[in-house]
Design a protein around this motif. Structure first.
Motif, short mmCIF file in Angstrom:
data_model
loop_
_atom_site.label_atom_id
_atom_site.label_comp_id
_atom_site.label_asym_id
_atom_site.label_seq_id
_atom_site.Cartn_x
_atom_site.Cartn_y
_atom_site.Cartn_z
N LEU A 67 126.44 105.55 14.78
CA LEU A 67 126.67 104.29 15.51
C LEU A 67 125.36 103.54 15.73
O LEU A 67 125.32 102.31 15.61
N GLY A 68 124.30 104.29 16.02
CA GLY A 68 122.99 103.64 16.21
C GLY A 68 122.48 103.06 14.90
O GLY A 68 122.05 101.90 14.84
N GLY A 71 124.82 100.19 13.88
CA GLY A 71 124.88 99.11 14.89
C GLY A 71 123.67 98.19 14.85
O GLY A 71 123.80 96.98 15.02
N MET A 74 123.89 95.72 12.01
CA MET A 74 125.04 94.82 12.31
C MET A 74 124.62 93.77 13.33
O MET A 74 125.02 92.62 13.28
N LYS A 75 123.78 94.21 14.27
CA LYS A 75 123.31 93.31 15.32
C LYS A 75 122.37 92.26 14.73
O LYS A 75 122.49 91.07 15.00
N THR A 153 133.22 100.32 26.67
CA THR A 153 132.44 100.04 25.45
C THR A 153 133.32 99.35 24.40
O THR A 153 132.88 98.40 23.74
N LEU A 154 134.55 99.82 24.26
CA LEU A 154 135.47 99.21 23.28
C LEU A 154 135.80 97.77 23.66
O LEU A 154 135.85 96.89 22.80
C1 HEM Z 1 129.35 104.31 21.72
C2 HEM Z 1 128.78 103.62 20.79
C3 HEM Z 1 129.44 102.47 20.09
C4 HEM Z 1 130.75 102.20 19.86
C5 HEM Z 1 131.92 103.04 20.27
C6 HEM Z 1 130.82 100.97 19.14
C7 HEM Z 1 132.00 100.40 18.72
C8 HEM Z 1 132.11 99.19 18.11
C9 HEM Z 1 133.33 98.56 17.67
C10 HEM Z 1 134.73 99.17 17.81
C11 HEM Z 1 133.03 97.36 17.17
C12 HEM Z 1 134.00 96.32 16.62
C13 HEM Z 1 134.04 96.47 15.12
C14 HEM Z 1 135.06 95.57 14.44
O1 HEM Z 1 135.79 94.85 15.11
O2 HEM Z 1 135.10 95.60 13.20
C15 HEM Z 1 131.62 97.19 17.25
C16 HEM Z 1 130.91 96.10 16.86
C17 HEM Z 1 129.55 95.99 16.92
N1 HEM Z 1 128.65 96.94 17.34
FE1 HEM Z 1 129.09 98.75 18.10
N2 HEM Z 1 129.56 100.50 18.95
C18 HEM Z 1 128.67 101.39 19.51
C19 HEM Z 1 127.32 101.31 19.52
C20 HEM Z 1 126.59 100.27 19.01
C21 HEM Z 1 125.17 100.16 19.02
C22 HEM Z 1 124.22 101.24 19.56
C23 HEM Z 1 124.87 98.96 18.47
C24 HEM Z 1 123.55 98.30 18.23
C25 HEM Z 1 122.41 98.89 18.22
C26 HEM Z 1 126.10 98.30 18.12
C27 HEM Z 1 126.21 97.07 17.56
C28 HEM Z 1 127.39 96.43 17.24
C29 HEM Z 1 127.48 95.08 16.74
C30 HEM Z 1 126.33 94.12 16.48
C31 HEM Z 1 128.82 94.80 16.53
C32 HEM Z 1 129.45 93.49 16.02
C33 HEM Z 1 129.69 92.58 17.19
C34 HEM Z 1 130.13 91.20 16.74
O3 HEM Z 1 131.01 91.09 15.90
O4 HEM Z 1 129.60 90.23 17.27
N3 HEM Z 1 127.14 99.13 18.46
N4 HEM Z 1 131.08 98.32 17.83
#
Ligand code: HEM
Length: 163
Positions: A67-68, A71, A74-75, A153-154
């Motif tokens: 995820l890190g 993520g 993606m960010k 978080t979700l």
């Molecule tokens: C417990 C940890 C995490 C969970 C469960 C999680 C879960 C998710 C989920 C379900 C999505 C939506 C994906 C989609 O709709 O296709 C998402 C989007 C995203 N996540 Fe995470 N994530 C986690 C940690 C992180 C971390 C650590 C980062 C950055 C360092 C991150 C950055 C992002 C970004 C940039 C998006 C796209 C948001 C957007 O569309 O504007 N996530 N994440």
């Protein structure tokens, strides 16, 4: 990096890691743990929980790293991205809160796998039912907190998508 294929791949892996971690956590809390408590004696519950946790632990630690790793890029490719910490736009604020919750989830995972579960299993193995039930209660509280944090978080992750 800003390529449809790469973005889709990263997003899919990000979601897959979420499903494995959170899905496993929910099923463990809602289905497996209560079923084990109903059918197994305390000693067997301890043994079963130990075996279950040692396998699930690997999935969770891998998901934390995945995820890190997925993520961060993606960010960075997001149209809203300005900096790792930036509060000019609500997207950055939500993203920051999500990072804090991610940190809390990591702490809770380590606490569950490295402290609470082994201590409960040890107490159950030594036949100390009273002590085992204390650790079991602590494990349940920490699990409930992790589930609540996971849901938050979700919600934040979904919200980021529509800002
Ligand atoms: C417990 C940890 C995490 C969970 C469960 C999680 C879960 C998710 C989920 C379900 C999505 C939506 C994906 C989609 O709709 O296709 C998402 C989007 C995203 N996540 Fe995470 N994530 C986690 C940690 C992180 C971390 C650590 C980062 C950055 C360092 C991150 C950055 C992002 C970004 C940039 C998006 C796209 C948001 C957007 O569309 O504007 N996530 N994440």
């Amino acid at each position: 990096m800003d390529n449809l294929f790469v973005k889709t791949l990263l997003d899919s892996i990000h979601v897959l890691a979420t499903v494995l971690w959170f899905g496993g956590m929910f099923i463990n809390f809602i289905v497996i743990r209560p079923s084990a408590a109903k059918t197994l004696n305390p000693e067997m519950t301890g043994k079963f929980q130990k075996a279950l946790m040692s396998r699930f632990r690997i999935i969770v630690y891998v998901s934390i790293v995945v995820l890190g790793i997925t993520g961060i890029p993606m960010k960075i490719v997001s149209e809203h991205y300005v900096g790792i910490v930036n509060f000019d736009h609500i997207w950055g604020v939500i993203s920051f809160i999500k990072h804090l919750l991610y940190g809390l989830l990591v702490v809770l995972a380590v606490l569950n796998f490295e402290v609470l579960s082994p201590r409960m299993a040890k107490a159950a193995k030594s036949g100390n039912t009273a002590e085992a039930s204390v650790w079991k209660k602590r494990l349940a509280i920490s699990g409930l907190l992790a589930i609540t944090t996971a849901i938050a978080t979700l919600i934040l992750s979904s919200m980021m998508r529509y800002l």
